[in-house]
Design a protein around this motif. Structure first.
Motif, short mmCIF file in Angstrom:
data_model
loop_
_atom_site.label_atom_id
_atom_site.label_comp_id
_atom_site.label_asym_id
_atom_site.label_seq_id
_atom_site.Cartn_x
_atom_site.Cartn_y
_atom_site.Cartn_z
N PRO B 418 1.29 12.63 9.26
CA PRO B 418 -0.13 12.34 9.06
C PRO B 418 -0.53 12.23 7.59
CG PRO B 418 0.14 14.07 10.69
CD PRO B 418 1.51 13.76 10.16
N GLU B 419 0.06 13.06 6.72
CA GLU B 419 -0.36 13.07 5.32
C GLU B 419 0.08 11.82 4.58
OE1 GLU B 419 1.63 15.21 6.73
OE2 GLU B 419 3.49 15.46 5.58
N GLU B 420 1.01 11.05 5.18
CA GLU B 420 1.48 9.84 4.49
C GLU B 420 0.83 8.57 5.03
OE1 GLU B 420 5.73 9.44 4.21
OE2 GLU B 420 5.99 11.54 3.71
N ARG B 421 -0.03 8.73 6.06
CA ARG B 421 -0.50 7.53 6.76
C ARG B 421 -1.41 6.65 5.92
NH1 ARG B 421 -1.10 10.36 12.58
NH2 ARG B 421 1.12 10.73 12.78
N GLU B 422 -2.09 7.25 4.94
CA GLU B 422 -2.93 6.43 4.06
C GLU B 422 -2.06 5.78 2.98
OE1 GLU B 422 -6.00 5.10 3.43
OE2 GLU B 422 -6.04 5.45 5.59
N LYS B 423 -1.05 6.54 2.54
CA LYS B 423 -0.24 6.10 1.41
C LYS B 423 0.60 4.88 1.73
CE LYS B 423 0.47 10.64 -0.66
NZ LYS B 423 1.53 11.64 -0.61
N VAL B 424 0.90 4.67 3.02
CA VAL B 424 1.80 3.56 3.34
C VAL B 424 1.22 2.22 2.90
CG1 VAL B 424 2.90 4.73 5.27
CG2 VAL B 424 0.90 3.30 5.69
N PHE B 425 -0.10 2.19 2.68
CA PHE B 425 -0.70 0.92 2.28
C PHE B 425 -0.66 0.71 0.76
CE2 PHE B 425 -2.75 1.93 6.36
CZ PHE B 425 -2.38 0.79 7.06
N GLU B 426 -0.21 1.73 0.05
CA GLU B 426 -0.11 1.59 -1.40
C GLU B 426 1.11 0.74 -1.75
OE1 GLU B 426 0.07 5.52 -2.96
OE2 GLU B 426 -1.90 6.03 -2.14
N ALA B 427 0.97 -0.01 -2.85
CA ALA B 427 2.06 -0.88 -3.26
C ALA B 427 3.30 -0.06 -3.59
CB ALA B 427 1.64 -1.69 -4.48
N PHE B 428 4.42 -0.53 -3.14
CA PHE B 428 5.73 0.05 -3.42
C PHE B 428 5.91 1.44 -2.85
CE2 PHE B 428 5.01 -3.00 -6.84
CZ PHE B 428 6.00 -3.88 -6.50
N TYR B 429 5.03 1.79 -1.91
CA TYR B 429 5.24 3.07 -1.27
C TYR B 429 6.32 2.90 -0.21
CZ TYR B 429 4.66 7.35 1.25
OH TYR B 429 4.92 8.55 1.84
N ARG B 430 7.23 3.87 -0.18
CA ARG B 430 8.26 3.87 0.86
C ARG B 430 8.24 5.23 1.50
NH1 ARG B 430 12.01 -0.36 -0.28
NH2 ARG B 430 11.69 -0.72 -2.48
N GLY B 431 8.14 5.26 2.79
CA GLY B 431 8.12 6.53 3.49
C GLY B 431 9.42 7.29 3.25
N GLY B 432 9.30 8.63 3.25
CA GLY B 432 10.47 9.47 3.06
C GLY B 432 11.51 9.26 4.14
N ARG B 433 11.05 8.80 5.32
CA ARG B 433 11.99 8.65 6.43
C ARG B 433 12.59 7.25 6.49
NH1 ARG B 433 8.65 11.47 11.36
NH2 ARG B 433 7.85 13.23 10.19
N ALA B 434 12.15 6.38 5.59
CA ALA B 434 12.65 5.00 5.63
C ALA B 434 13.86 4.85 4.73
CB ALA B 434 11.56 4.04 5.17
N PRO B 435 14.80 4.02 5.10
CA PRO B 435 15.92 3.79 4.21
C PRO B 435 15.45 3.18 2.89
CG PRO B 435 16.06 2.40 6.19
CD PRO B 435 14.85 3.24 6.33
N GLU B 436 16.07 3.59 1.81
CA GLU B 436 15.57 3.20 0.49
C GLU B 436 15.53 1.69 0.31
OE1 GLU B 436 16.54 3.61 -4.24
OE2 GLU B 436 17.77 4.70 -2.83
N THR B 437 16.51 1.04 0.89
CA THR B 437 16.67 -0.36 0.56
C THR B 437 16.04 -1.28 1.60
OG1 THR B 437 18.79 -0.11 1.59
CG2 THR B 437 18.73 -0.14 -0.80
N SER B 438 15.18 -0.74 2.46
CA SER B 438 14.69 -1.58 3.53
C SER B 438 13.75 -2.68 3.03
CB SER B 438 14.02 -0.73 4.60
OG SER B 438 13.07 0.12 4.03
N GLY B 439 12.45 -2.45 3.10
CA GLY B 439 11.52 -3.54 2.79
C GLY B 439 11.25 -3.66 1.31
N SER B 440 10.23 -4.46 1.00
CA SER B 440 9.87 -4.62 -0.40
C SER B 440 8.90 -3.55 -0.81
CB SER B 440 9.23 -5.99 -0.59
OG SER B 440 8.02 -6.05 0.14
N GLY B 441 8.36 -2.80 0.17
CA GLY B 441 7.33 -1.83 -0.16
C GLY B 441 5.99 -2.51 -0.39
N LEU B 442 5.89 -3.78 0.00
CA LEU B 442 4.67 -4.54 -0.25
C LEU B 442 4.02 -5.05 1.03
CD1 LEU B 442 5.76 -6.71 -3.31
CD2 LEU B 442 4.26 -4.74 -3.31
N GLY B 443 4.77 -5.07 2.12
CA GLY B 443 4.28 -5.68 3.36
C GLY B 443 2.94 -5.14 3.79
#
Lengths: 228, 481
Positions: B418-443
């Motif tokens: 829950p505490e990360e749900r707002e942050k996911v919309f920030e540029a280049f934010y990558r969730g702690g549970r996501a693989p480092e190299t997945s997306g661009s962090g911009l989608g």
């Protein structure tokens, strides 16, 4: 020769596997640090190619864990080009560091050097020859074009540390501890001074070195291939 | 606010009889006399007792002057009401004694009562002052903007101090700050109080009464100074807060920049690494590639080139958004048709994940830019697929929600705390549970910018299975309402 590749990018795993297999290496690839550590233990590879940015454990931590039980040569492949990352990985026990993107020839050359160093059945020759340079490790004598080169004990200790680890990227800290003693580690100016002296006496040109290469901010590497 | 402190202190009035005290002093013995007459014939002792009671009551009720007046009245009334019992001589001394006793009672009780009243007044005033100061500091420290808090502060001082105008002028770190409140015409007595923090003067407070009002008393001046000190403390805090906020903003900005830098570096270099490794391997004449290996390498190169291209596109989009160049070209659009196309595209790209699409049969058109909404859906679906376990299902659901079309994309991935749900919309934010190299962090950043530009909103929910659902609303075409 068995190579274990640890990288979380499927594409780079595939590219490495194909390229290395074309050079007759046997390749095993895994995507996480945990699998990497377990892989080293289970498969006993001859070489470990390791990415630093892994999803589970940081690559530097993987090096530390592997070094607890294995002396397998480790070459780090990473997009991180900061000196601190390189130094951390090398100090943790990595043998070499290749920055992504890299050319396959370069990686293959580094891999060959690492594998050669790791050959246990090849006794270190008491006399090493690099072109006209000859180093007699038993008698602690250095000659260049037949002329004796006079080295101070510290210069000789530094030369010995370099030539007995050919091709390996040696960090400042490692060299300082090895040559000056355990209490040293940050006095990079000593190192710079002595490397300059050594290059001069051995006839190596700092702008296009054939013997000692400087890795700015990280350390030095002995690059000359021994002759005969 | 019902706090009034602009009132002369009780002590000053005590030695002057008030109308009220004289009325009480006259009324009480009269009542006593009437009672005594009514109880006629009255014994001497009873009469004295009644008047003593009257004096006591008057002194307690009305204070010193009531008591004294009542005592005088009682002394005069007693000889008239009670028949002399034994000779004029005795009678004279009796009345004198009674008069002295009455007077003594009046004075003692009057003084005692007066002191008690003073105490009470003082306590009440202190309470009022404390309440005023508490209220002021509450207002000032309420976390409001300093300007607003100061305006309210000035407003709050008007009534308690009987002011016509109150002006505050301060300078905070070089920024001038003014606040004022008025209530009628000024021009009367005024008071200027410096606002000081530590040894540093921040500014002044000017309090002004209407023409003809009484000047400020000593107590009032002290209280005004106390109130000003509250303001000074609050202003100092506001100043420190502002500095801290600025420092934090600075740190966050440089942190974001550093994160962005390392992210872009990583994201651009990673596909480049595969491409370069592939190309150099193919160029390597000492390697023996069989046709299958060549194909593998070329496929990798092709895929990574596409990925690089997408990434560059995303970065350009973000730059466009930041430059404010993202204006939707709205047309009545069937979002279900866009969704079908996007789902088809994603299915072919990621066959290992099931993508399920459901929508209401009579979904109204939305007033959106179809190209941009296509991109939002693509980004959300790419994210969902990327975070899905192999064999997982991504569920896309479209429905009407009030005056909006609501699109929900749910995955069976690890979910977002829950505490990360707002942050996911920030540029280049990558969730702690996501693989480092997945997306661009911009989608998601781009998706949010587009949805917001359409006047819609986007948020993250948890799914029943613990996965993530990204939901967005975009307005329905007016003609459908």
């Amino acid at each position: 020769m068995k190579v274990l590749v640890v990288d979380d990018e499927p594409q780079i795993r595939r590219a490495l596997r194909t390229s290395l297999e074309a050079h007759d290496y046997e390749v095993v690839t895994v995507g996480t640090g945990e699998e990497g550590v377990v892989g080293v233990a289970d498969l006993a590879p001859d070489l470990l190619l390791l990415d630093l940015g892994l999803p589970d454990v940081d690559g530097t931590e993987v090096i530390r864990r592997v070094r607890a039980f294995s002396e397998v040569p480790i070459i780090v492949l990473s997009v991180r080009e900061a000196q601190t990352d390189k130094v951390a990985a090398l100090d943790a026990g990595a043998d070499d560091y290749v920055t992504k993107p890299f050319a396959m020839e370069e990686l293959l050359a580094r891999a060959r050097a690492a594998l050669r160093r790791a050959q246990p059945d090849e006794p270190t020759q008491p006399i090493l020859r690099f072109g006209s340079l000859e180093i007699d490790l038993a008698r602690r004598l250095v000659t260049r074009e037949g002329e004796a080169v006079h080295l101070t004990p510290t210069e000789y200790a530094l030369l010995e540390a370099l030539v007995t680890n050919p091709g390996k990227l040696l960090t400042h800290q490692w060299l300082l501890r090895r040559v000056w003693g355990q209490g040293y580690g940050t006095e990079t100016t000593y190192l710079r001074t002595y490397v300059r002296m050594l290059r001069k006496k051995l006839g190596d040109d700092a702008s296009s070195p054939a013997l000692i290469i400087t890795e700015p901010g990280v350390g030095y590497r002995w690059v000359a291939e021994p002759a005969g | 606010m019902d706090v009034v402190v602009a009132r002369a202190a009780g002590r000053e009035r005590r030695w002057v009889p008030t109308v009220r005290s004289l009325l009480i002093g006259a009324l009480v013995p009269t009542v006593a006399a009437v009672l005594a007459l009514a109880a006629n014939p009255l014994g001497e002792a009873s009469a004295v007792a009644i008047f003593m009671l009257a004096v006591t009551v008057a002194a307690i009720w009305g204070g010193l002057w009531s008591g004294v007046l009542a005592a005088v009245g009682a002394s005069l009334a007693l000889p008239v009401l009670v028949e002399p019992a034994g000779g004029a001589r005795f009678e004279g001394s009796r009345d004198l004694i009674a008069a002295v006793v009455f007077l003594a009672i009046a004075v003692v009780l009057g003084l005692v009562v007066g002191n008690a009243t003073d105490e009470r007044h003082r306590a009440e005033r202190r309470e009022r002052e404390a309440r005023l100061l508490a209220h002021l500091s509450g207002t000032l420290l309420g976390g409001d903007l300093p300007e607003r808090a100061l305006d309210e502060f000035a407003q709050l001082l008007l009534e308690p101090f009987g002011l016509a105008a109150c002006r505050v002028e301060v300078s905070l770190d070089g920024t001038p700050l003014r606040a004022s409140a008025t209530r009628g015409e000024g021009g009367g007595p005024s008071e200027v109080v410096p606002i000081i923090v530590g040894q540093v003067p921040l500014g002044t407070l000017v309090a002004e009464r209407p023409v003809g009002a009484r000047p400020f008393g000593r107590d009032e001046r002290q209280l005004l100074e106390a109130a000003t000190r509250q303001a000074a403390v609050a202003l100092d805090r506001a100043r420190l807060d502002a500095r801290a906020r600025l420092a934090q903003l600075d740190a966050e900005t440089s942190q974001l920049r550093a994160a962005m830098f390392s992210s872009v570096t990583h994201d651009l270099r990673t596909p480049l690494a595969s491409i370069k490794a592939g190309v150099t391997s193919l160029l390597d004449e000492t390697a023996h590639h069989d046709p299958e290996q060549r194909r593998e390498l070329l496929t990798t190169i092709l895929e990574e080139t596409d990925r690089l291209n997408r990434l560059v596109g995303n970065i350009l989009d973000l730059a466009k958004i930041r430059a404010g160049a993202l204006i939707p070209r709205r047309t009545p659009t069937a979002i279900d048709e866009i969704a079908e196309a996007v789902v088809e595209r994603i299915r072919s790209r990621a066959p290992e994940v099931r993508v399920e699409l459901r929508f209401a049969p009579r979904l109204p058109d939305a007033a959106v830019d179809p190209v941009q909404i296509d991109q939002v859906l693509t980004n959300l679906l790419e994210n969902a697929v990327r975070h899905s376990p192999a064999g997982g299902t991504v569920r896309v659901h479209l429905a009407q929600a009030g005056r909006a079309v609501r699109v929900r994309v749910a995955d069976e991935g690890p979910g977002i705390p829950p505490e990360e749900r707002e942050k996911v919309f920030e540029a280049f934010y990558r969730g702690g549970r996501a693989p480092e190299t997945s997306g661009s962090g911009l989608g998601l950043t781009i998706a949010k910018a587009i949805v917001t530009a359409h006047g819609g909103r986007i948020w993250v929910e948890e799914t029943t299975g613990g996965g993530t659902a990204v939901v967005f609303d975009v307005p329905i075409e007016e003609a459908h309402l």
